[in-house]
Write a protein that holds these residues in place. Structure first.
Motif, PDB file in Angstrom:
ATOM      1  N   LYS A  16       4.259   6.549  -7.356  1.00 32.73           N
ATOM      2  CA  LYS A  16       3.596   6.891  -6.105  1.00 32.73           C
ATOM      3  C   LYS A  16       4.668   6.685  -5.049  1.00 32.73           C
ATOM      4  O   LYS A  16       4.938   5.546  -4.654  1.00 32.73           O
ATOM      5  CB  LYS A  16       2.392   5.985  -5.868  1.00 32.73           C
ATOM      6  CG  LYS A  16       1.474   6.443  -4.771  1.00 32.73           C
ATOM      7  CD  LYS A  16       0.224   5.595  -4.761  1.00 32.73           C
ATOM      8  CE  LYS A  16      -0.886   6.327  -4.042  1.00 32.73           C
ATOM      9  NZ  LYS A  16      -2.138   5.587  -4.143  1.00 32.73           N
ATOM     10  N   ILE A  21       3.104   2.560 -10.044  1.00 30.45           N
ATOM     11  CA  ILE A  21       1.804   1.905  -9.887  1.00 30.45           C
ATOM     12  C   ILE A  21       1.392   1.146 -11.147  1.00 30.45           C
ATOM     13  O   ILE A  21       0.391   0.458 -11.151  1.00 30.45           O
ATOM     14  CB  ILE A  21       0.704   2.892  -9.454  1.00 30.45           C
ATOM     15  CG1 ILE A  21       0.458   3.938 -10.533  1.00 30.45           C
ATOM     16  CG2 ILE A  21       1.042   3.523  -8.122  1.00 30.45           C
ATOM     17  CD1 ILE A  21      -0.796   4.765 -10.295  1.00 30.45           C
ATOM     18  N   LEU A  52       1.742  -4.961  -6.451  1.00 29.58           N
ATOM     19  CA  LEU A  52       0.553  -4.513  -7.205  1.00 29.58           C
ATOM     20  C   LEU A  52      -0.743  -5.027  -6.587  1.00 29.58           C
ATOM     21  O   LEU A  52      -1.745  -4.322  -6.555  1.00 29.58           O
ATOM     22  CB  LEU A  52       0.639  -4.952  -8.667  1.00 29.58           C
ATOM     23  CG  LEU A  52       1.559  -4.137  -9.561  1.00 29.58           C
ATOM     24  CD1 LEU A  52       1.581  -4.741 -10.966  1.00 29.58           C
ATOM     25  CD2 LEU A  52       1.149  -2.674  -9.617  1.00 29.58           C
ATOM     26  N   LYS A  53      -0.711  -6.248  -6.075  1.00 27.38           N
ATOM     27  CA  LYS A  53      -1.907  -6.819  -5.433  1.00 27.38           C
ATOM     28  C   LYS A  53      -2.308  -6.013  -4.199  1.00 27.38           C
ATOM     29  O   LYS A  53      -3.485  -5.929  -3.869  1.00 27.38           O
ATOM     30  CB  LYS A  53      -1.645  -8.265  -5.009  1.00 27.38           C
ATOM     31  CG  LYS A  53      -1.589  -9.243  -6.142  1.00 27.38           C
ATOM     32  CD  LYS A  53      -1.307 -10.625  -5.591  1.00 27.38           C
ATOM     33  CE  LYS A  53      -1.019 -11.614  -6.682  1.00 27.38           C
ATOM     34  NZ  LYS A  53      -0.637 -12.932  -6.147  1.00 27.38           N
ATOM     35  N   LEU A  55      -1.728  -2.728  -3.734  1.00 27.77           N
ATOM     36  CA  LEU A  55      -2.028  -1.323  -4.005  1.00 27.77           C
ATOM     37  C   LEU A  55      -3.534  -1.094  -4.014  1.00 27.77           C
ATOM     38  O   LEU A  55      -4.277  -1.853  -4.650  1.00 27.77           O
ATOM     39  CB  LEU A  55      -1.464  -0.892  -5.365  1.00 27.77           C
ATOM     40  CG  LEU A  55      -0.008  -0.538  -5.453  1.00 27.77           C
ATOM     41  CD1 LEU A  55       0.345  -0.149  -6.887  1.00 27.77           C
ATOM     42  CD2 LEU A  55       0.349   0.608  -4.512  1.00 27.77           C
ATOM     43  N   PRO A  56      -3.987  -0.044  -3.343  1.00 27.06           N
ATOM     44  CA  PRO A  56      -5.417   0.284  -3.414  1.00 27.06           C
ATOM     45  C   PRO A  56      -5.766   0.780  -4.811  1.00 27.06           C
ATOM     46  O   PRO A  56      -4.980   1.474  -5.447  1.00 27.06           O
ATOM     47  CB  PRO A  56      -5.588   1.393  -2.371  1.00 27.06           C
ATOM     48  CG  PRO A  56      -4.221   1.930  -2.139  1.00 27.06           C
ATOM     49  CD  PRO A  56      -3.244   0.849  -2.502  1.00 27.06           C
ATOM     50  N   ARG A  57      -6.891   0.385  -5.307  1.00 25.94           N
ATOM     51  CA  ARG A  57      -7.374   0.828  -6.627  1.00 25.94           C
ATOM     52  C   ARG A  57      -8.068   2.158  -6.482  1.00 25.94           C
ATOM     53  O   ARG A  57      -8.921   2.335  -5.610  1.00 25.94           O
ATOM     54  CB  ARG A  57      -8.324  -0.202  -7.232  1.00 25.94           C
ATOM     55  CG  ARG A  57      -7.665  -1.533  -7.479  1.00 25.94           C
ATOM     56  CD  ARG A  57      -6.669  -1.426  -8.587  1.00 25.94           C
ATOM     57  NE  ARG A  57      -5.766  -2.572  -8.600  1.00 25.94           N
ATOM     58  CZ  ARG A  57      -4.589  -2.550  -9.177  1.00 25.94           C
ATOM     59  NH1 ARG A  57      -4.143  -1.481  -9.766  1.00 25.94           N
ATOM     60  NH2 ARG A  57      -3.832  -3.625  -9.157  1.00 25.94           N
ATOM     61  N   ASP A  58      -7.681   3.104  -7.330  1.00 24.20           N
ATOM     62  CA  ASP A  58      -8.274   4.448  -7.266  1.00 24.20           C
ATOM     63  C   ASP A  58      -9.662   4.499  -7.842  1.00 24.20           C
ATOM     64  O   ASP A  58     -10.091   3.877  -8.687  1.00 24.20           O
ATOM     65  CB  ASP A  58      -7.397   5.462  -8.003  1.00 24.20           C
ATOM     66  CG  ASP A  58      -6.063   5.651  -7.284  1.00 24.20           C
ATOM     67  OD1 ASP A  58      -6.024   5.476  -6.054  1.00 24.20           O
ATOM     68  OD2 ASP A  58      -5.079   5.991  -7.959  1.00 24.20           O
TER      69      ASP A  58
END
Length: 58
Positions: A16, A21, A52-53, A55-58
């Motif tokens: 990304k 990701i 990683l913490k 990053l928005p979860r898709d």
């Protein structure tokens, strides 16, 4: 002898922008991983986990 630092690769290699990701590493960190010394690997793993913490979860 110091224990080898395991790669944070999660085998979910999806970029990304400049960030994977799956593991949270940048393209440069992935490319340079094998050449990094232990202290730099430790810092990279920590930075990747923090990314990683965030990053928005898709």
């Amino acid at each position: 002898m110091a224990k080898e630092i395991e790669s944070p690769c999660a085998s979910i290699c999806r970029l990304k922008g400049e960030l994977c990701i799956g593991c949270g590493r940048t393209v440069d960190e992935i490319r340079l991983w094998r050449a990094m010394k232990r202290p730099e690997k430790m810092k990279t793993v920590k930075r990747a986990a923090e990314r990683l913490k965030k990053l928005p979860r898709d």
